[in-house]
Enzyme design. Structure first.
Site, short mmCIF file in Angstrom:
data_model
loop_
_atom_site.label_atom_id
_atom_site.label_comp_id
_atom_site.label_asym_id
_atom_site.label_seq_id
_atom_site.Cartn_x
_atom_site.Cartn_y
_atom_site.Cartn_z
N GLN A 210 -28.67 5.34 -23.29
CA GLN A 210 -29.78 5.90 -22.52
C GLN A 210 -30.13 5.00 -21.34
OE1 GLN A 210 -33.32 5.56 -20.99
NE2 GLN A 210 -33.57 4.63 -23.01
N CYS B 264 -5.81 1.53 5.97
CA CYS B 264 -6.63 0.37 6.30
C CYS B 264 -6.23 -0.16 7.66
CB CYS B 264 -6.49 -0.72 5.24
SG CYS B 264 -4.83 -1.43 5.16
N SER C 253 -22.00 5.29 -40.10
CA SER C 253 -21.38 6.11 -39.05
C SER C 253 -19.89 6.30 -39.27
CB SER C 253 -21.62 5.45 -37.68
OG SER C 253 -21.02 4.17 -37.66
N HIS D 221 0.84 -1.19 0.00
CA HIS D 221 0.00 0.00 0.00
C HIS D 221 0.88 1.25 0.00
CE1 HIS D 221 -3.97 -2.00 1.54
NE2 HIS D 221 -3.48 -2.55 0.43
N CYS E 187 -2.20 -1.08 7.27
CA CYS E 187 -1.28 0.05 7.19
C CYS E 187 -1.15 0.76 8.52
CB CYS E 187 -1.76 1.04 6.13
SG CYS E 187 -1.60 0.35 4.48
N GLU F 101 1.15 3.89 1.93
CA GLU F 101 1.79 4.29 3.18
C GLU F 101 3.07 3.49 3.39
OE1 GLU F 101 -1.27 3.26 2.63
OE2 GLU F 101 -2.72 3.98 4.11
N GLU G 81 -20.07 1.29 -25.52
CA GLU G 81 -19.87 2.01 -26.79
C GLU G 81 -21.15 2.13 -27.60
OE1 GLU G 81 -16.52 1.68 -29.22
OE2 GLU G 81 -15.15 1.09 -27.64
N TRP H 185 -16.90 8.19 -41.02
CA TRP H 185 -16.56 8.31 -39.62
C TRP H 185 -17.09 9.64 -39.14
CZ3 TRP H 185 -15.13 4.08 -37.31
CH2 TRP H 185 -14.42 3.10 -38.01
N ARG I 113 -6.88 -1.54 -31.34
CA ARG I 113 -5.99 -1.42 -32.48
C ARG I 113 -4.97 -0.32 -32.22
NH1 ARG I 113 -11.01 -2.81 -34.40
NH2 ARG I 113 -11.73 -0.79 -35.13
#
EC number: 3.5.4.26
Lengths: 371, 371
Positions: free
Chosen positions: B308, B81, B174, B53, B90, B55, B301, B176, B213
């Site tokens: 929506q 924690c 679509s 962690h 920690c 700390e 996507e 582009w 890609r």
């Protein structure tokens, strides 16, 4: 003089020109500075229509200060005029001031001047340099270009939409998509134009006032409505009953509208009938009439069909979109642009984003047509 | 210590925390600094899941440098924690390092910790100060909040739309809308997530690969498809034929889909059936399954119905909109968000615009839900 100095001086001339923007119509806004020994010593701009031109203002400023203009260079955003108009030609004033060097931002698009002013000065032995920061200087006078070359007003378009491109719900509700500060900016924009233009649909749905609701303004742009069919009872609308003398209807040239004209005339409402084009009014005829009647700046405020029609007829010069961070999610909501068919992305109209800034929670986007 | 110093040190801890962002799941990203005599003397952050962690990293850094940690103050973006997990608590490390002062950005939303770590340190005589730059520190761990409290992935949504909110023409074209640079950014975003999610409509219309890609990446997020009805012949799609092992279908729990499952299984495609809700899949069930199966970041996507549905179910945590400066002008074009009914502007979902910047000709807008 170094390139850097030349650009710096022209930039100052540009910022002076902007002070006159909107007040010089149908003249262009122009700024000028006189420099001597690498310093700006005098300034001027075309303040408003009928006043002295920028070059003359700068020369007068120099003379007031007792500066010998024959030792000065002139920087002017637009080619000096070489013809008698409302004022004598600026080329004459430059020669009388014995200025030996003139730096010009861009040549005048006005066919009466284009290149002639620069050429005349050169013939008289003046060193003339152009163009300098040409794009910026041309951008200053995009309105003047509309007036001189296209013989039409400069058209602003303003829309307020959700992220999903809706300007109203399917039931016509649109209060309020944009925030208070955005709406105030719209009133400022209205105060700068000669007319606020809407379509018949917006008249019927919103029954708008189209007034300038700002403190400290006396501006009252005319209300302009474009509709295929004149409404039978215009006094049911605020514009017909409260602002008849300040309202102009454009409608189709047909028998029905011809018949209705008289009742409009009796109410004091001006009506202009124009031919049909693409199943709507011939917008070039509308634009031409407006220009001939001294409407130099028009603000189009929608709806979506009017916005699309003006855009796809290449009649929008600056588009202010107030984008509200809201999602409607309803495909039946009214789109910011509608009325045509697009089969591919290549059928879209491409614009250029010129500016973007936050206005409270909204984002104001300013677009221009692509060159 | 001055207020200004405190903020400066916490800001450094925040910028350290960001280095681990995306690699620590399902742990939060955390940053820490140790200061002595008003100077930062050691730094640390949680590098990735399973590592020490923040700390502990900072304390180790100090020890390496031979610094006496008992004279140091600790600044940490998140409450330390106080429980044994993958690593010892920690709080234990802090006490062992004899640190006397701990400045905490925000308390841990994790119910196992919340306030407990701070309280424990105080009980042991450590001076504990919180919150400091709380909003910024909370914003760092919005993903962790989703995992810990909501038991679901952090959902990104990405859309590319025209100015008039269209993501495709009515014919589905679509390519582009957004520019090349924008599309490259999308691939970068894909490389950071465990899954890329689309709806059945997008599968059928675009037949997408949903791969990353980019050069120099081995990231292969799973393809996740949400559809009411499983397609009868999945190998007609790229995902079904070329990436069956990396594809997951979510569909409605019904007889038809039950029957189809086996053919999917034979192709190596995973299928999860979930109950119906609001005439679509129960998205909370989808989210819950994904989280339980170690999907911590999901990129949605589209299309517009999926976008929506996730938004109005409050399941979008960060929305990347690539706004292209294009107008389609066709109301039949596919909206970025559709599938519900809005009667008034108050029915819209309000967001908060967090960032906006130009990406070549496009504008990238990053929205978050309102608090």
């Amino acid at each position: 003089m170094t390139d850097r100095q030349i650009k710096t001086f022209m930039k100052m001339a540009i910022s002076l020109a902007k002070k006159g923007k909107g007040k010089t119509a149908p003249n262009p806004c122009v700024g000028a500075v006189l420099t001597k020994d690498g310093q700006i010593v005098a300034k001027g701009y075309h303040r408003k229509y009928g006043c002295a031109h920028a070059e003359v203002e700068a020369i007068t400023d120099a003379k007031k200060k007792g500066i010998d203009t024959s030792k000065c260079s002139l920087f002017v955003t637009l080619e000096p005029c070489n013809h008698y108009g409302k004022t004598p030609p600026c080329t004459k004033a430059i020669l009388e001031a014995k200025i030996k060097e003139v730096y010009i931002g861009t040549l005048d698009p006005n066919p009466k001047v284009n290149g002639g002013g620069a050429q005349f000065l050169q013939q008289q032995g003046v060193k003339v340099v152009y163009p300098i920061l040409e794009k910026e200087c041309q951008n200053l006078i995009r309105d003047f270009y509309c007036w001189t070359i296209q013989k039409r007003p400069f058209f602003y378009l303003k829309l307020a939409s959700t992220i999903d491109g809706k300007i109203a719900t399917s039931t016509g509700a649109s209060n309020w998509i944009s925030c208070e500060k955005s709406r105030k900016l719209v009133h400022k924009l209205r105060s700068k134009v000669n007319g606020v233009l809407i379509g018949g649909g917006t008249l019927r749905k919103d029954n708008p006032k189209l007034t300038v609701r700002l403190k400290h303004t006396s501006s009252t742009p005319k209300a302009i409505i474009l509709t295929k069919h004149l409404p039978s009872n215009p006094i049911q609308y605020y514009l017909g009953s409260k602002r008849p003398q300040e309202t102009i209807f454009f409608a189709l040239q047909n028998k029905d509208n011809q018949k209705t004209i008289n009742s409009f005339k009796n109410l004091g409402i001006k009506t202009i009938l124009v031919p049909e084009k693409d199943n709507f009014l011939d917008l070039y005829k509308v634009a031409s009439w407006l220009f001939q009647n001294q409407y130099y700046y028009i603000l189009i405020e929608g709806g979506g069909f009017i916005a699309q029609s003006f855009f796809f007829n290449h009649l929008v010069d600056e588009f202010w979109l107030f984008l509200a961070p809201k999602i409607m999610g309803d495909q039946a909501g009214i789109s910011s642009f509608w009325g045509r068919k697009a089969n591919s992305i290549q059928d879209c109209l491409s614009l250029k984003l010129k500016k973007h800034r936050k206005v409270d929670q909204d984002l104001l986007l300013i677009f221009q047509p692509r060159d």
